[in-house]
Motif scaffolding. Structure first.
Motif, PDB file in Angstrom:
ATOM      1  N   GLY A  11       0.805  -1.233   0.000  1.00 32.84           N
ATOM      2  CA  GLY A  11       0.000   0.000   0.000  1.00 32.84           C
ATOM      3  C   GLY A  11       0.828   1.267   0.000  1.00 32.84           C
ATOM      4  N   GLY A  12       2.034   1.218  -0.587  1.00 30.96           N
ATOM      5  CA  GLY A  12       2.907   2.386  -0.625  1.00 30.96           C
ATOM      6  C   GLY A  12       2.539   3.358  -1.734  1.00 30.96           C
ATOM      7  N   GLU A  13       3.500   4.238  -2.037  1.00 34.07           N
ATOM      8  CA  GLU A  13       3.307   5.277  -3.068  1.00 34.07           C
ATOM      9  C   GLU A  13       2.799   4.661  -4.385  1.00 34.07           C
ATOM     10  N   ALA A  15       0.316   2.776  -5.002  1.00 33.98           N
ATOM     11  CA  ALA A  15      -0.380   1.481  -4.916  1.00 33.98           C
ATOM     12  C   ALA A  15      -1.886   1.705  -4.935  1.00 33.98           C
ATOM     13  N   PHE A  16      -2.631   0.666  -5.279  1.00 31.97           N
ATOM     14  CA  PHE A  16      -4.085   0.807  -5.361  1.00 31.97           C
ATOM     15  C   PHE A  16      -4.795   0.475  -4.051  1.00 31.97           C
ATOM     16  N   ILE A  17      -4.824  -0.811  -3.686  1.00 36.75           N
ATOM     17  CA  ILE A  17      -5.825  -1.216  -2.692  1.00 36.75           C
ATOM     18  C   ILE A  17      -5.442  -0.825  -1.268  1.00 36.75           C
ATOM     19  N   GLY A  18      -4.139  -0.603  -1.012  1.00 37.73           N
ATOM     20  CA  GLY A  18      -3.735  -0.196   0.338  1.00 37.73           C
ATOM     21  C   GLY A  18      -4.448   1.079   0.765  1.00 37.73           C
ATOM     22  N   PRO A  85       1.334  -7.713  -3.643  1.00 41.31           N
ATOM     23  CA  PRO A  85       1.018  -8.693  -4.688  1.00 41.31           C
ATOM     24  C   PRO A  85       0.911 -10.120  -4.124  1.00 41.31           C
ATOM     25  N   ASN A  86       0.091 -10.928  -4.803  1.00 37.91           N
ATOM     26  CA  ASN A  86      -0.344 -12.232  -4.293  1.00 37.91           C
ATOM     27  C   ASN A  86       0.773 -13.159  -3.803  1.00 37.91           C
ATOM     28  N   SER A  87       1.882 -13.215  -4.551  1.00 39.53           N
ATOM     29  CA  SER A  87       2.918 -14.214  -4.243  1.00 39.53           C
ATOM     30  C   SER A  87       3.586 -13.947  -2.895  1.00 39.53           C
ATOM     31  N   ASP A 106      -5.565  -9.523   1.817  1.00 38.43           N
ATOM     32  CA  ASP A 106      -6.336  -9.405   0.591  1.00 38.43           C
ATOM     33  C   ASP A 106      -6.251 -10.717  -0.192  1.00 38.43           C
ATOM     34  N   LYS A 107      -7.111 -10.835  -1.175  1.00 41.36           N
ATOM     35  CA  LYS A 107      -7.247 -12.070  -1.947  1.00 41.36           C
ATOM     36  C   LYS A 107      -6.404 -11.992  -3.204  1.00 41.36           C
ATOM     37  N   PRO A 108      -6.116 -13.083  -3.905  1.00 32.01           N
ATOM     38  CA  PRO A 108      -6.250 -14.435  -3.385  1.00 32.01           C
ATOM     39  C   PRO A 108      -5.267 -14.652  -2.243  1.00 32.01           C
ATOM     40  N   LYS A 177       1.667  -0.101 -13.039  1.00 32.44           N
ATOM     41  CA  LYS A 177       2.200  -0.854 -11.897  1.00 32.44           C
ATOM     42  C   LYS A 177       1.299  -2.041 -11.532  1.00 32.44           C
ATOM     43  N   GLN A 178      -0.010  -1.800 -11.553  1.00 31.58           N
ATOM     44  CA  GLN A 178      -0.947  -2.862 -11.157  1.00 31.58           C
ATOM     45  C   GLN A 178      -1.006  -3.962 -12.224  1.00 31.58           C
ATOM     46  N   ALA A 179      -0.991  -3.538 -13.510  1.00 26.94           N
ATOM     47  CA  ALA A 179      -1.046  -4.531 -14.595  1.00 26.94           C
ATOM     48  C   ALA A 179       0.241  -5.346 -14.648  1.00 26.94           C
ATOM     49  N   ASP A 180       1.344  -4.704 -14.299  1.00 23.79           N
ATOM     50  CA  ASP A 180       2.658  -5.317 -14.416  1.00 23.79           C
ATOM     51  C   ASP A 180       2.748  -6.633 -13.632  1.00 23.79           C
ATOM     52  N   TRP A 181       2.460  -6.585 -12.342  1.00 21.62           N
ATOM     53  CA  TRP A 181       2.597  -7.837 -11.565  1.00 21.62           C
ATOM     54  C   TRP A 181       1.455  -8.801 -11.843  1.00 21.62           C
ATOM     55  N   ARG A 182       0.275  -8.254 -12.196  1.00 18.90           N
ATOM     56  CA  ARG A 182      -0.865  -9.155 -12.465  1.00 18.90           C
ATOM     57  C   ARG A 182      -0.626 -10.041 -13.692  1.00 18.90           C
TER      58      ARG A 182
HETATM   59  N1  LIG Z   1     -10.293  -6.711  -2.500  1.00 20.26           N
HETATM   60  C1  LIG Z   1     -10.188  -6.164  -3.669  1.00 20.26           C
HETATM   61  O1  LIG Z   1     -11.184  -5.820  -4.296  1.00 20.26           O
HETATM   62  C2  LIG Z   1      -8.846  -5.953  -4.295  1.00 20.26           C
HETATM   63  C3  LIG Z   1      -8.676  -4.970  -5.276  1.00 20.26           C
HETATM   64  C4  LIG Z   1      -7.390  -4.769  -5.785  1.00 20.26           C
HETATM   65  C5  LIG Z   1      -6.344  -5.549  -5.349  1.00 20.26           C
HETATM   66  N2  LIG Z   1      -6.551  -6.522  -4.433  1.00 20.26           N
HETATM   67  C6  LIG Z   1      -5.441  -7.368  -3.965  1.00 20.26           C
HETATM   68  O2  LIG Z   1      -4.579  -6.549  -3.187  1.00 20.26           O
HETATM   69  C7  LIG Z   1      -3.218  -6.902  -3.390  1.00 20.26           C
HETATM   70  C8  LIG Z   1      -2.449  -5.675  -3.884  1.00 20.26           C
HETATM   71  O3  LIG Z   1      -2.991  -5.226  -5.118  1.00 20.26           O
HETATM   72  P1  LIG Z   1      -2.767  -3.721  -5.639  1.00 20.26           P
HETATM   73  O4  LIG Z   1      -3.551  -3.567  -6.861  1.00 20.26           O
HETATM   74  O5  LIG Z   1      -2.989  -2.767  -4.540  1.00 20.26           O
HETATM   75  O6  LIG Z   1      -1.220  -3.775  -5.987  1.00 20.26           O
HETATM   76  P2  LIG Z   1      -0.200  -2.530  -6.133  1.00 20.26           P
HETATM   77  O7  LIG Z   1       0.856  -2.964  -7.053  1.00 20.26           O
HETATM   78  O8  LIG Z   1      -0.974  -1.294  -6.431  1.00 20.26           O
HETATM   79  O9  LIG Z   1       0.387  -2.352  -4.667  1.00 20.26           O
HETATM   80  C9  LIG Z   1       1.221  -3.305  -4.048  1.00 20.26           C
HETATM   81  C10 LIG Z   1       2.057  -2.623  -2.982  1.00 20.26           C
HETATM   82  O10 LIG Z   1       2.781  -3.615  -2.249  1.00 20.26           O
HETATM   83  C11 LIG Z   1       4.155  -3.177  -2.132  1.00 20.26           C
HETATM   84  N3  LIG Z   1       4.993  -4.364  -1.977  1.00 20.26           N
HETATM   85  C12 LIG Z   1       5.308  -5.300  -2.906  1.00 20.26           C
HETATM   86  N4  LIG Z   1       6.079  -6.264  -2.355  1.00 20.26           N
HETATM   87  C13 LIG Z   1       6.258  -5.910  -1.062  1.00 20.26           C
HETATM   88  C14 LIG Z   1       6.963  -6.496   0.025  1.00 20.26           C
HETATM   89  N5  LIG Z   1       7.637  -7.647  -0.126  1.00 20.26           N
HETATM   90  N6  LIG Z   1       6.947  -5.857   1.213  1.00 20.26           N
HETATM   91  C15 LIG Z   1       6.270  -4.702   1.376  1.00 20.26           C
HETATM   92  N7  LIG Z   1       5.583  -4.100   0.386  1.00 20.26           N
HETATM   93  C16 LIG Z   1       5.570  -4.706  -0.809  1.00 20.26           C
HETATM   94  C17 LIG Z   1       4.408  -2.399  -3.406  1.00 20.26           C
HETATM   95  O11 LIG Z   1       5.529  -1.559  -3.275  1.00 20.26           O
HETATM   96  C18 LIG Z   1       3.095  -1.634  -3.534  1.00 20.26           C
HETATM   97  O12 LIG Z   1       3.129  -0.483  -2.717  1.00 20.26           O
HETATM   98  C19 LIG Z   1      -3.261  -8.064  -4.377  1.00 20.26           C
HETATM   99  O13 LIG Z   1      -3.226  -9.275  -3.675  1.00 20.26           O
HETATM  100  C20 LIG Z   1      -4.587  -7.912  -5.078  1.00 20.26           C
HETATM  101  O14 LIG Z   1      -5.118  -9.137  -5.566  1.00 20.26           O
HETATM  102  C21 LIG Z   1      -7.777  -6.729  -3.903  1.00 20.26           C
END
Ligand SMILES: NC(=O)c1ccc[n+]([C@@H]2O[C@H](COP(=O)([O-])OP(=O)(O)OC[C@H]3O[C@@H](n4cnc5c(N)ncnc54)[C@H](O)[C@@H]3O)[C@@H](O)[C@H]2O)c1
Length: 380
Positions: A11-13, A15-18, A85-87, A106-108, A177-182
Protein backbone atom coordinates in the motif's frame (compact mmCIF):
# COMPACT_ATOMS: atom_id res chain seq x y z
CA UNK A 1 -14.44 1.33 23.08
CA UNK A 2 -10.68 1.41 22.65
CA UNK A 3 -9.58 1.88 19.03
CA UNK A 4 -7.56 -0.94 17.59
CA UNK A 5 -4.06 -0.43 16.20
CA UNK A 6 -3.50 -1.41 12.61
CA UNK A 7 -0.26 -2.21 10.80
CA UNK A 8 -0.02 -2.49 7.04
CA UNK A 9 2.30 -4.32 4.64
CA UNK A 10 2.09 -2.96 1.10
CA UNK A 11 0.00 0.00 0.00
CA UNK A 12 2.91 2.39 -0.62
CA UNK A 13 3.31 5.28 -3.07
CA UNK A 14 1.19 4.71 -6.20
CA UNK A 15 -0.38 1.48 -4.92
CA UNK A 16 -4.08 0.81 -5.36
CA UNK A 17 -5.82 -1.22 -2.69
CA UNK A 18 -3.74 -0.20 0.34
CA UNK A 19 -5.25 3.30 0.18
CA UNK A 20 -8.74 1.80 -0.01
CA UNK A 21 -7.98 -0.33 3.07
CA UNK A 22 -6.83 2.75 4.96
CA UNK A 23 -10.04 4.64 4.09
CA UNK A 24 -12.17 1.61 4.93
CA UNK A 25 -10.42 1.10 8.26
CA UNK A 26 -11.05 4.74 9.23
CA UNK A 27 -14.70 4.95 8.24
CA UNK A 28 -16.36 3.43 11.32
CA UNK A 29 -13.72 4.64 13.77
CA UNK A 30 -12.47 1.25 14.97
CA UNK A 31 -8.88 1.48 13.73
CA UNK A 32 -5.82 3.74 13.80
CA UNK A 33 -2.96 3.03 11.42
CA UNK A 34 0.18 3.07 13.58
CA UNK A 35 2.79 0.96 11.78
CA UNK A 36 3.72 -0.24 8.34
CA UNK A 37 6.13 -1.58 5.78
CA UNK A 38 4.55 -0.07 2.72
CA UNK A 39 6.95 -0.90 -0.09
CA UNK A 40 9.65 -3.46 -0.76
CA UNK A 41 12.24 -0.66 -1.14
CA UNK A 42 13.31 -0.02 2.50
CA UNK A 43 14.04 3.71 2.16
CA UNK A 44 10.83 4.38 0.25
CA UNK A 45 8.86 2.39 2.81
CA UNK A 46 10.25 4.41 5.71
CA UNK A 47 9.70 7.71 3.88
CA UNK A 48 6.12 6.75 3.00
CA UNK A 49 5.37 5.73 6.60
CA UNK A 50 6.67 9.04 7.90
CA UNK A 51 4.65 10.92 5.29
CA UNK A 52 1.56 9.15 6.69
CA UNK A 53 2.38 10.59 10.12
CA UNK A 54 3.59 7.34 11.71
CA UNK A 55 6.11 7.41 14.57
CA UNK A 56 9.55 7.04 12.95
CA UNK A 57 10.26 3.79 14.80
CA UNK A 58 7.09 2.26 13.34
CA UNK A 59 7.80 3.05 9.69
CA UNK A 60 9.60 -0.18 8.89
CA UNK A 61 12.13 -1.17 6.24
CA UNK A 62 10.84 -4.75 5.88
CA UNK A 63 7.99 -6.90 7.13
CA UNK A 64 10.15 -9.31 9.16
CA UNK A 65 11.59 -6.50 11.27
CA UNK A 66 8.08 -5.09 11.59
CA UNK A 67 6.58 -8.37 12.88
CA UNK A 68 9.44 -8.93 15.34
CA UNK A 69 9.47 -5.34 16.63
CA UNK A 70 5.69 -5.07 16.93
CA UNK A 71 5.47 -8.38 18.79
CA UNK A 72 7.80 -6.99 21.48
CA UNK A 73 5.88 -3.75 22.08
CA UNK A 74 3.33 -3.28 24.86
CA UNK A 75 1.34 -1.12 22.41
CA UNK A 76 1.73 -3.64 19.59
CA UNK A 77 -0.58 -3.63 16.60
CA UNK A 78 -3.85 -5.55 17.02
CA UNK A 79 -3.74 -6.73 13.39
CA UNK A 80 -1.75 -6.40 10.19
CA UNK A 81 -3.31 -5.76 6.78
CA UNK A 82 -1.52 -7.46 3.89
CA UNK A 83 -2.02 -5.57 0.63
CA UNK A 84 0.96 -6.68 -1.43
CA UNK A 85 1.02 -8.69 -4.69
CA UNK A 86 -0.34 -12.23 -4.29
CA UNK A 87 2.92 -14.21 -4.24
CA UNK A 88 4.08 -12.42 -1.07
CA UNK A 89 0.94 -13.03 1.05
CA UNK A 90 1.97 -16.44 2.39
CA UNK A 91 5.37 -15.43 3.79
CA UNK A 92 4.03 -12.19 5.26
CA UNK A 93 0.94 -13.77 6.84
CA UNK A 94 3.10 -16.60 8.22
CA UNK A 95 5.51 -14.12 9.81
CA UNK A 96 2.77 -12.17 11.60
CA UNK A 97 0.74 -15.18 12.72
CA UNK A 98 3.92 -16.70 14.13
CA UNK A 99 4.55 -13.42 15.98
CA UNK A 100 1.04 -13.72 17.50
CA UNK A 101 -0.55 -10.96 15.41
CA UNK A 102 -3.99 -11.38 13.73
CA UNK A 103 -4.09 -10.96 9.96
CA UNK A 104 -6.37 -9.15 7.53
CA UNK A 105 -5.25 -10.30 4.08
CA UNK A 106 -6.34 -9.41 0.59
CA UNK A 107 -7.25 -12.07 -1.95
CA UNK A 108 -6.25 -14.43 -3.39
CA UNK A 109 -4.87 -15.58 -0.04
CA UNK A 110 -1.87 -17.40 -1.57
CA UNK A 111 -0.70 -18.62 -4.95
CA UNK A 112 -0.72 -22.35 -4.11
CA UNK A 113 -3.16 -24.57 -2.23
CA UNK A 114 -0.26 -25.96 -0.20
CA UNK A 115 0.51 -22.47 1.09
CA UNK A 116 -3.18 -21.76 1.73
CA UNK A 117 -3.48 -24.91 3.81
CA UNK A 118 -0.29 -24.05 5.64
CA UNK A 119 -1.81 -20.71 6.69
CA UNK A 120 -5.07 -22.40 7.67
CA UNK A 121 -3.12 -24.84 9.87
CA UNK A 122 -1.15 -22.01 11.44
CA UNK A 123 -4.28 -19.95 12.07
CA UNK A 124 -5.90 -22.99 13.70
CA UNK A 125 -2.81 -23.69 15.84
CA UNK A 126 -2.47 -20.11 17.02
CA UNK A 127 -6.23 -19.50 17.28
CA UNK A 128 -5.67 -16.01 15.85
CA UNK A 129 -8.36 -14.22 13.81
CA UNK A 130 -7.72 -14.23 10.06
CA UNK A 131 -9.92 -12.07 7.82
CA UNK A 132 -9.84 -12.15 4.02
CA UNK A 133 -11.00 -8.96 2.32
CA UNK A 134 -13.60 -10.31 -0.09
CA UNK A 135 -15.15 -6.88 0.30
CA UNK A 136 -18.25 -7.49 -1.82
CA UNK A 137 -19.69 -9.65 0.94
CA UNK A 138 -19.65 -6.53 3.13
CA UNK A 139 -22.33 -4.70 1.12
CA UNK A 140 -25.66 -4.28 2.90
CA UNK A 141 -27.63 -5.69 -0.02
CA UNK A 142 -25.33 -8.68 -0.48
CA UNK A 143 -26.09 -9.47 3.16
CA UNK A 144 -29.78 -8.87 2.48
CA UNK A 145 -29.62 -11.37 -0.39
CA UNK A 146 -27.95 -13.93 1.86
CA UNK A 147 -30.57 -13.41 4.57
CA UNK A 148 -33.39 -13.93 2.05
CA UNK A 149 -31.88 -17.17 0.75
CA UNK A 150 -31.33 -18.34 4.34
CA UNK A 151 -34.95 -17.51 5.25
CA UNK A 152 -36.14 -19.69 2.37
CA UNK A 153 -37.67 -16.83 0.38
CA UNK A 154 -36.25 -18.26 -2.83
CA UNK A 155 -37.09 -21.86 -1.98
CA UNK A 156 -34.64 -24.52 -3.08
CA UNK A 157 -31.84 -22.97 -5.11
CA UNK A 158 -31.64 -24.23 -8.67
CA UNK A 159 -29.43 -21.81 -10.61
CA UNK A 160 -26.59 -19.45 -9.65
CA UNK A 161 -25.31 -17.10 -12.37
CA UNK A 162 -22.41 -14.83 -11.42
CA UNK A 163 -20.15 -12.61 -13.47
CA UNK A 164 -17.40 -10.06 -12.96
CA UNK A 165 -16.57 -8.04 -16.07
CA UNK A 166 -13.83 -5.41 -16.42
CA UNK A 167 -12.04 -3.99 -19.46
CA UNK A 168 -8.91 -2.37 -18.05
CA UNK A 169 -6.69 -5.18 -19.37
CA UNK A 170 -8.23 -5.23 -22.87
CA UNK A 171 -4.83 -4.15 -24.16
CA UNK A 172 -1.30 -4.45 -22.86
CA UNK A 173 -0.65 -1.85 -20.17
CA UNK A 174 3.11 -1.22 -20.26
CA UNK A 175 4.21 0.91 -17.31
CA UNK A 176 1.02 0.29 -15.33
CA UNK A 177 2.20 -0.85 -11.90
CA UNK A 178 -0.95 -2.86 -11.16
CA UNK A 179 -1.05 -4.53 -14.60
CA UNK A 180 2.66 -5.32 -14.42
CA UNK A 181 2.60 -7.84 -11.57
CA UNK A 182 -0.87 -9.16 -12.47
CA UNK A 183 0.52 -10.38 -15.81
CA UNK A 184 3.50 -12.10 -14.21
CA UNK A 185 2.72 -15.60 -12.86
CA UNK A 186 5.68 -15.43 -10.48
CA UNK A 187 3.98 -12.52 -8.65
CA UNK A 188 0.27 -13.01 -9.40
CA UNK A 189 0.19 -16.80 -9.20
CA UNK A 190 -1.13 -19.02 -11.97
CA UNK A 191 -4.46 -17.19 -12.44
CA UNK A 192 -5.01 -13.84 -14.17
CA UNK A 193 -8.63 -12.67 -14.16
CA UNK A 194 -9.22 -15.98 -12.39
CA UNK A 195 -7.30 -15.01 -9.24
CA UNK A 196 -7.96 -11.30 -9.49
CA UNK A 197 -11.74 -11.12 -9.93
CA UNK A 198 -13.25 -14.59 -10.49
CA UNK A 199 -12.35 -15.38 -6.86
CA UNK A 200 -14.59 -12.47 -5.77
CA UNK A 201 -17.47 -13.78 -7.90
CA UNK A 202 -16.96 -17.29 -6.56
CA UNK A 203 -16.90 -16.12 -2.94
CA UNK A 204 -19.96 -13.91 -3.41
CA UNK A 205 -21.96 -16.76 -4.97
CA UNK A 206 -21.13 -19.07 -2.06
CA UNK A 207 -21.66 -16.30 0.51
CA UNK A 208 -25.15 -15.41 -0.72
CA UNK A 209 -26.40 -18.93 -1.42
CA UNK A 210 -24.66 -20.70 1.46
CA UNK A 211 -23.93 -23.47 -1.07
CA UNK A 212 -20.56 -25.09 -1.64
CA UNK A 213 -19.39 -25.49 -5.21
CA UNK A 214 -18.32 -29.11 -5.58
CA UNK A 215 -16.90 -29.11 -9.08
CA UNK A 216 -16.41 -26.98 -12.16
CA UNK A 217 -15.71 -27.24 -15.86
CA UNK A 218 -13.72 -24.38 -17.26
CA UNK A 219 -12.29 -22.66 -20.27
CA UNK A 220 -9.59 -20.04 -19.62
CA UNK A 221 -8.26 -17.76 -22.34
CA UNK A 222 -5.55 -15.13 -22.69
CA UNK A 223 -6.94 -12.95 -25.48
CA UNK A 224 -4.20 -10.33 -25.41
CA UNK A 225 -1.23 -11.64 -27.39
CA UNK A 226 1.78 -12.48 -25.24
CA UNK A 227 -0.16 -12.42 -21.97
CA UNK A 228 1.05 -15.21 -19.66
CA UNK A 229 -2.11 -15.55 -17.58
CA UNK A 230 -5.81 -15.79 -18.48
CA UNK A 231 -7.82 -12.64 -19.07
CA UNK A 232 -11.16 -14.37 -19.63
CA UNK A 233 -12.75 -17.13 -17.56
CA UNK A 234 -15.84 -19.20 -18.46
CA UNK A 235 -16.92 -21.83 -15.96
CA UNK A 236 -19.84 -24.12 -15.33
CA UNK A 237 -20.45 -24.93 -11.67
CA UNK A 238 -22.07 -27.80 -9.81
CA UNK A 239 -23.14 -27.09 -6.25
CA UNK A 240 -23.69 -29.52 -3.39
CA UNK A 241 -27.39 -30.37 -3.30
CA UNK A 242 -27.83 -30.19 -7.06
CA UNK A 243 -27.89 -26.49 -7.96
CA UNK A 244 -26.13 -25.57 -11.19
CA UNK A 245 -24.38 -22.36 -12.11
CA UNK A 246 -22.11 -20.41 -14.39
CA UNK A 247 -19.32 -17.98 -13.61
CA UNK A 248 -17.88 -15.59 -16.16
CA UNK A 249 -15.01 -13.25 -15.32
CA UNK A 250 -13.21 -11.09 -17.82
CA UNK A 251 -10.71 -8.25 -17.86
CA UNK A 252 -11.12 -7.70 -21.60
CA UNK A 253 -14.89 -7.04 -21.67
CA UNK A 254 -14.92 -3.72 -23.50
CA UNK A 255 -17.06 -1.11 -21.78
CA UNK A 256 -17.10 -2.86 -18.39
CA UNK A 257 -15.90 -1.23 -15.18
CA UNK A 258 -16.53 -3.43 -12.17
CA UNK A 259 -19.49 -5.41 -13.42
CA UNK A 260 -19.90 -7.89 -10.60
CA UNK A 261 -23.42 -9.28 -10.82
CA UNK A 262 -25.14 -12.21 -9.15
CA UNK A 263 -28.46 -13.86 -9.98
CA UNK A 264 -29.87 -16.67 -7.90
CA UNK A 265 -32.99 -18.60 -8.89
CA UNK A 266 -34.89 -20.92 -6.57
CA UNK A 267 -38.12 -22.85 -7.01
CA UNK A 268 -40.07 -20.07 -5.22
CA UNK A 269 -38.25 -16.90 -6.21
CA UNK A 270 -35.25 -15.20 -7.77
CA UNK A 271 -32.92 -12.33 -6.85
CA UNK A 272 -30.48 -10.17 -8.73
CA UNK A 273 -27.79 -7.88 -7.30
CA UNK A 274 -25.14 -5.85 -9.10
CA UNK A 275 -22.16 -4.14 -7.54
CA UNK A 276 -22.49 -1.07 -9.76
CA UNK A 277 -26.08 -0.49 -8.52
CA UNK A 278 -25.50 -1.78 -4.99
CA UNK A 279 -28.35 -0.03 -3.23
CA UNK A 280 -31.09 -2.21 -4.68
CA UNK A 281 -31.88 -5.87 -4.93
CA UNK A 282 -34.40 -7.22 -7.41
CA UNK A 283 -36.66 -9.91 -5.99
CA UNK A 284 -39.36 -11.86 -7.78
CA UNK A 285 -41.63 -14.40 -6.16
CA UNK A 286 -42.88 -16.96 -8.62
CA UNK A 287 -46.09 -15.69 -10.19
CA UNK A 288 -45.71 -12.15 -8.75
CA UNK A 289 -44.46 -8.80 -10.05
CA UNK A 290 -40.77 -8.07 -9.57
CA UNK A 291 -40.01 -5.96 -6.47
CA UNK A 292 -37.16 -3.57 -5.83
CA UNK A 293 -35.78 -3.94 -2.32
CA UNK A 294 -33.82 -0.87 -1.23
CA UNK A 295 -31.06 -0.58 1.31
CA UNK A 296 -32.47 1.04 4.43
CA UNK A 297 -36.03 0.37 3.22
CA UNK A 298 -38.92 -1.33 4.97
CA UNK A 299 -38.51 -4.93 6.00
CA UNK A 300 -34.82 -5.41 5.25
CA UNK A 301 -32.85 -7.99 7.25
CA UNK A 302 -31.07 -7.27 10.52
CA UNK A 303 -27.77 -8.23 8.87
CA UNK A 304 -28.36 -5.67 6.12
CA UNK A 305 -29.31 -2.97 8.65
CA UNK A 306 -26.15 -3.78 10.59
CA UNK A 307 -24.13 -3.09 7.41
CA UNK A 308 -25.88 0.26 6.85
CA UNK A 309 -24.57 3.65 7.95
CA UNK A 310 -26.74 6.37 6.45
CA UNK A 311 -30.48 6.38 5.64
CA UNK A 312 -31.62 4.84 2.38
CA UNK A 313 -31.47 7.28 -0.52
CA UNK A 314 -28.06 8.59 0.55
CA UNK A 315 -25.94 6.23 -1.54
CA UNK A 316 -23.51 3.81 0.08
CA UNK A 317 -21.16 1.68 -1.97
CA UNK A 318 -17.64 0.43 -2.39
CA UNK A 319 -16.00 2.15 0.58
CA UNK A 320 -18.82 1.30 2.98
CA UNK A 321 -18.82 -2.34 1.86
CA UNK A 322 -15.08 -2.47 2.44
CA UNK A 323 -15.45 -0.67 5.78
CA UNK A 324 -17.93 -3.32 6.90
CA UNK A 325 -15.21 -5.95 6.62
CA UNK A 326 -12.95 -3.80 8.83
CA UNK A 327 -15.77 -3.33 11.34
CA UNK A 328 -16.42 -7.06 11.40
CA UNK A 329 -12.68 -7.64 11.77
CA UNK A 330 -12.58 -5.26 14.76
CA UNK A 331 -15.37 -7.22 16.46
CA UNK A 332 -13.68 -10.57 15.75
CA UNK A 333 -10.37 -9.31 17.14
CA UNK A 334 -11.91 -7.66 20.22
CA UNK A 335 -13.89 -10.82 20.92
CA UNK A 336 -10.68 -12.84 20.64
CA UNK A 337 -8.90 -10.46 23.03
CA UNK A 338 -11.82 -10.50 25.48
CA UNK A 339 -12.24 -14.29 25.19
CA UNK A 340 -15.90 -14.02 24.21
CA UNK A 341 -18.01 -14.97 21.22
CA UNK A 342 -18.17 -12.32 18.48
CA UNK A 343 -21.56 -10.97 17.45
CA UNK A 344 -23.30 -12.97 14.75
CA UNK A 345 -22.95 -10.24 12.12
CA UNK A 346 -19.16 -10.17 12.41
CA UNK A 347 -19.16 -13.91 11.81
CA UNK A 348 -20.27 -13.12 8.25
CA UNK A 349 -16.81 -11.71 7.52
CA UNK A 350 -14.82 -13.83 5.07
CA UNK A 351 -11.96 -15.72 6.67
CA UNK A 352 -9.33 -18.37 6.26
CA UNK A 353 -11.78 -20.95 4.85
CA UNK A 354 -12.76 -18.53 2.07
CA UNK A 355 -9.05 -18.09 1.42
CA UNK A 356 -8.42 -21.82 1.09
CA UNK A 357 -11.51 -22.29 -1.07
CA UNK A 358 -10.51 -19.41 -3.31
CA UNK A 359 -7.11 -20.94 -4.01
CA UNK A 360 -8.61 -24.42 -4.46
CA UNK A 361 -11.05 -22.85 -6.94
CA UNK A 362 -8.15 -21.30 -8.90
CA UNK A 363 -6.28 -24.60 -9.06
CA UNK A 364 -9.39 -26.55 -10.09
CA UNK A 365 -10.26 -24.06 -12.86
CA UNK A 366 -6.73 -24.21 -14.27
CA UNK A 367 -6.68 -28.01 -14.14
CA UNK A 368 -10.08 -28.19 -15.83
CA UNK A 369 -9.15 -25.79 -18.59
CA UNK A 370 -5.90 -27.68 -19.25
CA UNK A 371 -7.98 -30.88 -19.54
CA UNK A 372 -10.15 -29.27 -22.23
CA UNK A 373 -12.94 -28.34 -19.82
CA UNK A 374 -13.14 -31.62 -17.90
CA UNK A 375 -15.31 -31.60 -14.76
CA UNK A 376 -12.92 -31.08 -11.87
CA UNK A 377 -13.52 -31.44 -8.14
CA UNK A 378 -12.72 -28.40 -5.98
CA UNK A 379 -10.37 -30.03 -3.48
CA UNK A 380 -11.05 -27.96 -0.34
N1 LIG B 1 -10.29 -6.71 -2.50
C1 LIG B 1 -10.19 -6.16 -3.67
O1 LIG B 1 -11.18 -5.82 -4.30
C2 LIG B 1 -8.85 -5.95 -4.30
C3 LIG B 1 -8.68 -4.97 -5.28
C4 LIG B 1 -7.39 -4.77 -5.79
C5 LIG B 1 -6.34 -5.55 -5.35
N2 LIG B 1 -6.55 -6.52 -4.43
C6 LIG B 1 -5.44 -7.37 -3.97
O2 LIG B 1 -4.58 -6.55 -3.19
C7 LIG B 1 -3.22 -6.90 -3.39
C8 LIG B 1 -2.45 -5.68 -3.88
O3 LIG B 1 -2.99 -5.23 -5.12
P1 LIG B 1 -2.77 -3.72 -5.64
O4 LIG B 1 -3.55 -3.57 -6.86
O5 LIG B 1 -2.99 -2.77 -4.54
O6 LIG B 1 -1.22 -3.78 -5.99
P2 LIG B 1 -0.20 -2.53 -6.13
O7 LIG B 1 0.86 -2.96 -7.05
O8 LIG B 1 -0.97 -1.29 -6.43
O9 LIG B 1 0.39 -2.35 -4.67
C9 LIG B 1 1.22 -3.31 -4.05
C10 LIG B 1 2.06 -2.62 -2.98
O10 LIG B 1 2.78 -3.61 -2.25
C11 LIG B 1 4.16 -3.18 -2.13
N3 LIG B 1 4.99 -4.36 -1.98
C12 LIG B 1 5.31 -5.30 -2.91
N4 LIG B 1 6.08 -6.26 -2.35
C13 LIG B 1 6.26 -5.91 -1.06
C14 LIG B 1 6.96 -6.50 0.03
N5 LIG B 1 7.64 -7.65 -0.13
N6 LIG B 1 6.95 -5.86 1.21
C15 LIG B 1 6.27 -4.70 1.38
N7 LIG B 1 5.58 -4.10 0.39
C16 LIG B 1 5.57 -4.71 -0.81
C17 LIG B 1 4.41 -2.40 -3.41
O11 LIG B 1 5.53 -1.56 -3.27
C18 LIG B 1 3.09 -1.63 -3.53
O12 LIG B 1 3.13 -0.48 -2.72
C19 LIG B 1 -3.26 -8.06 -4.38
O13 LIG B 1 -3.23 -9.27 -3.67
C20 LIG B 1 -4.59 -7.91 -5.08
O14 LIG B 1 -5.12 -9.14 -5.57
C21 LIG B 1 -7.78 -6.73 -3.90
Amino acid sequence: VRRLKLGMVGGGEGAFIGGVHRMAARLDGHWDLVAGNFQSDPDKSIAFGKSMGLAPDRAYADFRTMAASEAKRADRIDAVSIVTPNSTHHAIAREFLTAGIPVICDKPMTTTLRHAQDLADLAAQTGLPFILTHNYSGYAMARQARAMVEAGELGAIRIVQVEYAQDWLATDQPGNKQADWRGDPSRAGPGGALGDIATHAFQLAEFVTGLKTESLAGDLTAFVPGRKVDDNVSLMLRFAGGAKGMLWASQVATGSGNGLKLRVFGDKGGIEWAQETPETLLFTQLGQQQRIIKRGGAGVSASSTHATRVPGGHPEGYLEGFAQIYTDAAELIRAHQDKRKPNTFAQLAPGIEDGVRGVAFIEAAIASSKANGAWTHIPA
